[in-house]
Design a protein around this motif. Sequence first.
Motif, PDB file in Angstrom:
ATOM      1  N   GLY A  70     -32.209  10.003  79.867  1.00 40.35           N
ATOM      2  CA  GLY A  70     -31.369   9.297  78.905  1.00 40.35           C
ATOM      3  C   GLY A  70     -29.988   9.913  78.791  1.00 40.35           C
ATOM      4  N   MET A  71     -29.891  11.238  78.861  1.00 42.73           N
ATOM      5  CA  MET A  71     -28.580  11.885  78.799  1.00 42.73           C
ATOM      6  C   MET A  71     -27.760  11.559  80.049  1.00 42.73           C
ATOM      7  SD  MET A  71     -28.574  13.106  75.880  1.00 42.73           S
ATOM      8  CE  MET A  71     -27.012  13.925  75.924  1.00 42.73           C
ATOM      9  N   TRP A  72     -28.427  11.485  81.203  1.00 33.78           N
ATOM     10  CA  TRP A  72     -27.713  11.086  82.415  1.00 33.78           C
ATOM     11  C   TRP A  72     -27.236   9.641  82.290  1.00 33.78           C
ATOM     12  CZ3 TRP A  72     -28.142   7.381  86.146  1.00 33.78           C
ATOM     13  CH2 TRP A  72     -27.339   7.553  87.274  1.00 33.78           C
ATOM     14  N   LEU A  73     -28.099   8.770  81.745  1.00 31.05           N
ATOM     15  CA  LEU A  73     -27.705   7.376  81.550  1.00 31.05           C
ATOM     16  C   LEU A  73     -26.539   7.259  80.574  1.00 31.05           C
ATOM     17  CD1 LEU A  73     -31.136   5.537  81.418  1.00 31.05           C
ATOM     18  CD2 LEU A  73     -29.310   5.151  83.053  1.00 31.05           C
ATOM     19  N   GLU A  74     -26.501   8.131  79.574  1.00 33.91           N
ATOM     20  CA  GLU A  74     -25.383   8.104  78.622  1.00 33.91           C
ATOM     21  C   GLU A  74     -24.067   8.396  79.327  1.00 33.91           C
ATOM     22  OE1 GLU A  74     -23.984  10.266  74.483  1.00 33.91           O
ATOM     23  OE2 GLU A  74     -25.881  10.813  75.417  1.00 33.91           O
ATOM     24  N   ARG A  75     -24.058   9.391  80.177  1.00 36.79           N
ATOM     25  CA  ARG A  75     -22.838   9.702  80.920  1.00 36.79           C
ATOM     26  C   ARG A  75     -22.469   8.565  81.874  1.00 36.79           C
ATOM     27  NH1 ARG A  75     -25.542  14.092  79.683  1.00 36.79           N
ATOM     28  NH2 ARG A  75     -24.438  15.921  78.933  1.00 36.79           N
ATOM     29  N   PHE A  76     -23.467   7.977  82.503  1.00 41.67           N
ATOM     30  CA  PHE A  76     -23.244   6.851  83.401  1.00 41.67           C
ATOM     31  C   PHE A  76     -22.626   5.683  82.642  1.00 41.67           C
ATOM     32  CE2 PHE A  76     -24.641   2.900  85.402  1.00 41.67           C
ATOM     33  CZ  PHE A  76     -24.231   3.103  86.700  1.00 41.67           C
ATOM     34  N   VAL A  77     -23.181   5.362  81.487  1.00 39.43           N
ATOM     35  CA  VAL A  77     -22.670   4.241  80.701  1.00 39.43           C
ATOM     36  C   VAL A  77     -21.240   4.507  80.242  1.00 39.43           C
ATOM     37  CG1 VAL A  77     -22.955   3.044  78.480  1.00 39.43           C
ATOM     38  CG2 VAL A  77     -24.906   3.338  79.988  1.00 39.43           C
ATOM     39  N   ILE A  78     -20.960   5.724  79.810  1.00 41.33           N
ATOM     40  CA  ILE A  78     -19.605   6.039  79.348  1.00 41.33           C
ATOM     41  C   ILE A  78     -18.599   5.915  80.483  1.00 41.33           C
ATOM     42  CG2 ILE A  78     -18.128   7.911  78.544  1.00 41.33           C
ATOM     43  CD1 ILE A  78     -20.509   8.851  76.847  1.00 41.33           C
ATOM     44  N   VAL A  79     -18.904   6.497  81.627  1.00 39.07           N
ATOM     45  CA  VAL A  79     -17.929   6.520  82.725  1.00 39.07           C
ATOM     46  C   VAL A  79     -17.803   5.158  83.397  1.00 39.07           C
ATOM     47  CG1 VAL A  79     -17.454   7.506  84.995  1.00 39.07           C
ATOM     48  CG2 VAL A  79     -18.183   8.978  83.129  1.00 39.07           C
ATOM     49  N   VAL A  80     -18.918   4.568  83.780  1.00 43.30           N
ATOM     50  CA  VAL A  80     -18.862   3.344  84.579  1.00 43.30           C
ATOM     51  C   VAL A  80     -18.361   2.163  83.757  1.00 43.30           C
ATOM     52  CG1 VAL A  80     -20.262   1.692  85.856  1.00 43.30           C
ATOM     53  CG2 VAL A  80     -20.556   4.119  86.230  1.00 43.30           C
ATOM     54  N   THR A  81     -18.841   2.013  82.532  1.00 48.42           N
ATOM     55  CA  THR A  81     -18.382   0.859  81.755  1.00 48.42           C
ATOM     56  C   THR A  81     -16.926   0.985  81.337  1.00 48.42           C
ATOM     57  OG1 THR A  81     -19.221   1.833  79.705  1.00 48.42           O
ATOM     58  CG2 THR A  81     -20.661   0.308  80.884  1.00 48.42           C
ATOM     59  N   TYR A 119     -23.785  -4.273  82.275  1.00 51.92           N
ATOM     60  CA  TYR A 119     -24.476  -2.984  82.284  1.00 51.92           C
ATOM     61  C   TYR A 119     -25.407  -2.830  81.092  1.00 51.92           C
ATOM     62  CZ  TYR A 119     -21.188  -1.804  85.941  1.00 51.92           C
ATOM     63  OH  TYR A 119     -20.471  -1.797  87.106  1.00 51.92           O
ATOM     64  N   ALA A 120     -25.815  -3.919  80.493  1.00 50.60           N
ATOM     65  CA  ALA A 120     -26.710  -3.894  79.327  1.00 50.60           C
ATOM     66  C   ALA A 120     -28.055  -3.230  79.623  1.00 50.60           C
ATOM     67  CB  ALA A 120     -26.911  -5.301  78.787  1.00 50.60           C
ATOM     68  N   PRO A 121     -28.670  -3.436  80.789  1.00 52.60           N
ATOM     69  CA  PRO A 121     -29.958  -2.758  81.033  1.00 52.60           C
ATOM     70  C   PRO A 121     -29.843  -1.232  80.979  1.00 52.60           C
ATOM     71  CG  PRO A 121     -29.653  -4.512  82.632  1.00 52.60           C
ATOM     72  CD  PRO A 121     -28.376  -4.399  81.876  1.00 52.60           C
ATOM     73  N   TYR A 122     -28.734  -0.700  81.486  1.00 52.73           N
ATOM     74  CA  TYR A 122     -28.542   0.751  81.433  1.00 52.73           C
ATOM     75  C   TYR A 122     -28.378   1.224  79.991  1.00 52.73           C
ATOM     76  CZ  TYR A 122     -27.680   0.173  86.403  1.00 52.73           C
ATOM     77  OH  TYR A 122     -27.795  -0.143  87.725  1.00 52.73           O
ATOM     78  N   TYR A 123     -27.649   0.439  79.212  1.00 52.29           N
ATOM     79  CA  TYR A 123     -27.438   0.790  77.809  1.00 52.29           C
ATOM     80  C   TYR A 123     -28.767   0.811  77.058  1.00 52.29           C
ATOM     81  CZ  TYR A 123     -26.024   0.429  72.960  1.00 52.29           C
ATOM     82  OH  TYR A 123     -25.893   0.642  71.621  1.00 52.29           O
ATOM     83  N   TRP A 124     -29.577  -0.212  77.236  1.00 52.72           N
ATOM     84  CA  TRP A 124     -30.835  -0.282  76.495  1.00 52.72           C
ATOM     85  C   TRP A 124     -31.832   0.770  76.974  1.00 52.72           C
ATOM     86  CZ3 TRP A 124     -30.571  -2.055  71.992  1.00 52.72           C
ATOM     87  CH2 TRP A 124     -29.678  -3.072  71.678  1.00 52.72           C
ATOM     88  N   ARG A 125     -31.802   1.098  78.259  1.00 53.33           N
ATOM     89  CA  ARG A 125     -32.645   2.214  78.733  1.00 53.33           C
ATOM     90  C   ARG A 125     -32.202   3.522  78.102  1.00 53.33           C
ATOM     91  NH1 ARG A 125     -32.052   0.446  84.694  1.00 53.33           N
ATOM     92  NH2 ARG A 125     -33.308  -1.422  84.648  1.00 53.33           N
ATOM     93  N   MET A 126     -30.880   3.688  77.948  1.00 56.09           N
ATOM     94  CA  MET A 126     -30.361   4.887  77.307  1.00 56.09           C
ATOM     95  C   MET A 126     -30.826   4.953  75.854  1.00 56.09           C
ATOM     96  SD  MET A 126     -26.421   5.869  76.487  1.00 56.09           S
ATOM     97  CE  MET A 126     -26.294   4.549  75.301  1.00 56.09           C
ATOM     98  N   ILE A 127     -30.807   3.843  75.144  1.00 54.01           N
ATOM     99  CA  ILE A 127     -31.261   3.816  73.748  1.00 54.01           C
ATOM    100  C   ILE A 127     -32.739   4.160  73.662  1.00 54.01           C
ATOM    101  CG2 ILE A 127     -31.639   2.297  71.756  1.00 54.01           C
ATOM    102  CD1 ILE A 127     -28.746   3.179  72.124  1.00 54.01           C
ATOM    103  N   VAL A 128     -33.546   3.616  74.563  1.00 60.86           N
ATOM    104  CA  VAL A 128     -34.985   3.911  74.544  1.00 60.86           C
ATOM    105  C   VAL A 128     -35.233   5.379  74.866  1.00 60.86           C
ATOM    106  CG1 VAL A 128     -37.164   3.448  75.740  1.00 60.86           C
ATOM    107  CG2 VAL A 128     -35.705   1.556  75.033  1.00 60.86           C
ATOM    108  N   CYS A 129     -34.546   5.903  75.885  1.00 61.58           N
ATOM    109  CA  CYS A 129     -34.780   7.293  76.303  1.00 61.58           C
ATOM    110  C   CYS A 129     -34.297   8.302  75.262  1.00 61.58           C
ATOM    111  CB  CYS A 129     -34.086   7.563  77.631  1.00 61.58           C
ATOM    112  SG  CYS A 129     -34.821   6.716  79.031  1.00 61.58           S
ATOM    113  N   ASN A 130     -33.124   8.056  74.672  1.00 54.22           N
ATOM    114  CA  ASN A 130     -32.551   9.034  73.756  1.00 54.22           C
ATOM    115  C   ASN A 130     -32.881   8.770  72.297  1.00 54.22           C
ATOM    116  OD1 ASN A 130     -31.383  10.470  75.787  1.00 54.22           O
ATOM    117  ND2 ASN A 130     -29.370   9.589  75.540  1.00 54.22           N
ATOM    118  N   MET A 167     -23.536  -3.615  75.148  1.00 53.82           N
ATOM    119  CA  MET A 167     -24.848  -4.068  74.722  1.00 53.82           C
ATOM    120  C   MET A 167     -25.247  -5.383  75.404  1.00 53.82           C
ATOM    121  SD  MET A 167     -24.665  -3.226  70.662  1.00 53.82           S
ATOM    122  CE  MET A 167     -26.091  -4.147  70.228  1.00 53.82           C
ATOM    123  N   HIS A 168     -24.236  -6.207  75.695  1.00 51.32           N
ATOM    124  CA  HIS A 168     -24.564  -7.534  76.223  1.00 51.32           C
ATOM    125  C   HIS A 168     -23.910  -7.825  77.561  1.00 51.32           C
ATOM    126  CE1 HIS A 168     -26.297  -8.368  72.347  1.00 51.32           C
ATOM    127  NE2 HIS A 168     -25.169  -8.011  71.755  1.00 51.32           N
ATOM    128  N   GLY A 169     -23.226  -6.862  78.141  1.00 53.08           N
ATOM    129  CA  GLY A 169     -22.491  -7.104  79.375  1.00 53.08           C
ATOM    130  C   GLY A 169     -23.350  -6.903  80.613  1.00 53.08           C
TER     131      GLY A 169
END
Length: 117
Positions: free
Chosen positions: A45-56, A5-16, A1-3
Motif C-alpha cells: 500500500g505504501m508503494w501504491l501511495e507513491r505510485f499514485v502520487i507520482v503517476v497521477t 488510475y482509480a483501481p490503484y487508488y482503491w487498492r491503496m485505500i484497502v492496503c493502507n 478516485m474516479h479517473g
Amino acid sequence: MHGPYAPYYWRMIVCNGLTPQLLWVKKIRANLLALWLISLVVSLGMWLERFVIVVTSLHRDYLPSSWGMYQPTQWDWAMFIGTIGCFLALLFLFIRFLPMISIFEMRTILPAAEIEE
C-alpha cells in the motif's frame, strides 16, 4: 478516485486503511504469520501511495497535447528491480559486518574461551 488510475487508488485505500484494522482482533495480533502478511500488504500500500502520487500528478499536464497514460518501459522496471537489489545488498552487508550479537559476549559464554584482564 474516479479517473483512469482509480483501481490503484482503491487498492491503496484497502492496503493502507482497511488492512491495519485487522489488528483490532487480539488473535490476529498474537499470530506472527498474520502480522507478517499484514506488514507485506501495508508495504504494498505504501508503494501504491507513491505510485499514485507520482503517476497521477504527471499524466495530465497543462497542455492537452501532452496527456497520456503511463506505461512502464524496460528502464523503469530495471530501476525498480535495481533499487530492490541495492537494498538487499546493503542489508546483507549490514548483517555481515554489524552482527546483532557481540563477539565479546559470545566469548564470555563459551567454556573454552580465555579472557585476558
